[in-house]
Design an enzyme around this catalytic site. Structure first.
Site, short mmCIF file in Angstrom:
data_model
loop_
_atom_site.label_atom_id
_atom_site.label_comp_id
_atom_site.label_asym_id
_atom_site.label_seq_id
_atom_site.Cartn_x
_atom_site.Cartn_y
_atom_site.Cartn_z
NE ARG A 49 -2.24 -1.54 3.34
CZ ARG A 49 -2.18 -3.38 3.68
NH1 ARG A 49 -2.21 -3.37 2.26
NH2 ARG A 49 -1.76 -3.00 4.64
CD GLU A 93 1.51 -11.17 18.35
OE1 GLU A 93 1.39 -11.47 19.92
OE2 GLU A 93 1.06 -10.50 17.62
P1 AMP Z 1 4.30 -2.48 11.34
O1 AMP Z 1 5.81 -2.94 11.11
O2 AMP Z 1 4.38 -3.07 13.20
O3 AMP Z 1 4.35 -1.20 12.18
O4 AMP Z 1 3.34 -2.85 10.91
C1 AMP Z 1 3.43 -2.09 10.01
C2 AMP Z 1 2.51 -2.73 8.70
O5 AMP Z 1 2.02 -3.91 8.83
C3 AMP Z 1 1.75 -1.38 7.42
O6 AMP Z 1 2.90 -2.28 6.08
C4 AMP Z 1 0.34 -2.14 7.60
O7 AMP Z 1 -0.07 -2.13 6.05
C5 AMP Z 1 0.44 -2.68 8.24
N1 AMP Z 1 -0.46 -2.80 9.46
C6 AMP Z 1 0.31 -3.71 10.94
N2 AMP Z 1 -1.24 -3.32 11.97
C7 AMP Z 1 -1.50 -3.19 10.87
C8 AMP Z 1 -3.45 -2.82 11.23
N3 AMP Z 1 -3.74 -2.70 12.80
N4 AMP Z 1 -4.06 -2.33 10.25
C9 AMP Z 1 -3.62 -2.64 8.83
N5 AMP Z 1 -2.58 -3.08 8.61
C10 AMP Z 1 -1.65 -3.32 8.92
#
Ligand code: AMP
Length: 175
Positions: A58, A95
């Site tokens: 995205r 996780e």
């Molecule tokens: P992080 O690496 O934990 O910061 O997760 C970010 C990535 O995971 C991004 O590319 C988001 O598109 C996706 N992502 C994580 N959590 C969500 C959520 N609650 N809703 C939508 N996309 C998420």
């Protein structure tokens, strides 16, 4: 314009307890998409940005539009095994387990000023790995821009502690 109301929330996707913040509904709205791209680009309008780096998938959609608006180039940060040329890789913790993102080893020349873009920052694992890749290539990160921040997960805070200018258009409670 209220962009937050254009984001669709899907409870328990992709697993129980996760509130999935779906930006496809915002992107499908002509006014909403235009406003989101304009607001993400706005802080960097007067800065000399060389490249916008978008995180698969995205992030690509937003980064391409922002790069066009700022009059600079676009470079992809992709999941492992997708880029056709020589790559550098960066692993990050999930996780359960790990994941890896990659960039072409010649995606940017040393000293290039880069704006990092994704749709959402949660734990900051993905964006943090992208930051490491850009820095390993000698890039200077001007900032990181997201439509959505999930502040309880602390990713934006981590990037800020690392000296990165973080912008998000909205925040949602929870995971
Ligand atoms: P992080 O690496 O934990 O910061 O997760 C970010 C990535 O995971 C991004 O590319 C988001 O598109 C996706 N992502 C994580 N959590 C969500 C959520 N609650 N809703 C939508 N996309 C998420």
């Amino acid at each position: 314009m209220d962009l937050k109301s254009l984001v669709r929330t899907i409870p328990d996707y992709p697993k129980p307890g996760i509130m999935f913040r779906d930006v496809t509904t915002l992107m499908a709205d002509a006014q909403g998409f235009k406003a989101a791209v304009a607001r993400l680009a706005e802080p960097y309008r007067t800065e000399p940005v060389d490249l916008v780096a978008g995180i698969e998938a995205r992030g690509f959609i937003l980064a391409g539009a922002i790069a066009d608006r700022l009059g600079c180039g676009f470079v992809p940060v992709r999941k492992k095994g997708k880029l056709p040329w020589k790559t550098i890789s960066q692993e990050y913790a999930l996780e359960y387990g790990t994941d890896t993102v990659e960039m072409h080893e010649d995606a940017l020349a040393r000293g290039k000023r880069v704006l990092l873009v994704d749709d959402l920052i949660a734990t900051g694992g993905t964006a943090g790995a992208a930051v490491k890749l850009i820095r390993r290539l000698g890039g200077h990160i001007l900032g990181a821009a997201f439509i959505i921040d999930l502040p309880e997960l602390g990713g934006a805070e981590l990037l800020k502690k690392d000296g990165i200018d973080v912008h998000a258009l909205m925040a949602f409670e929870g995971h």
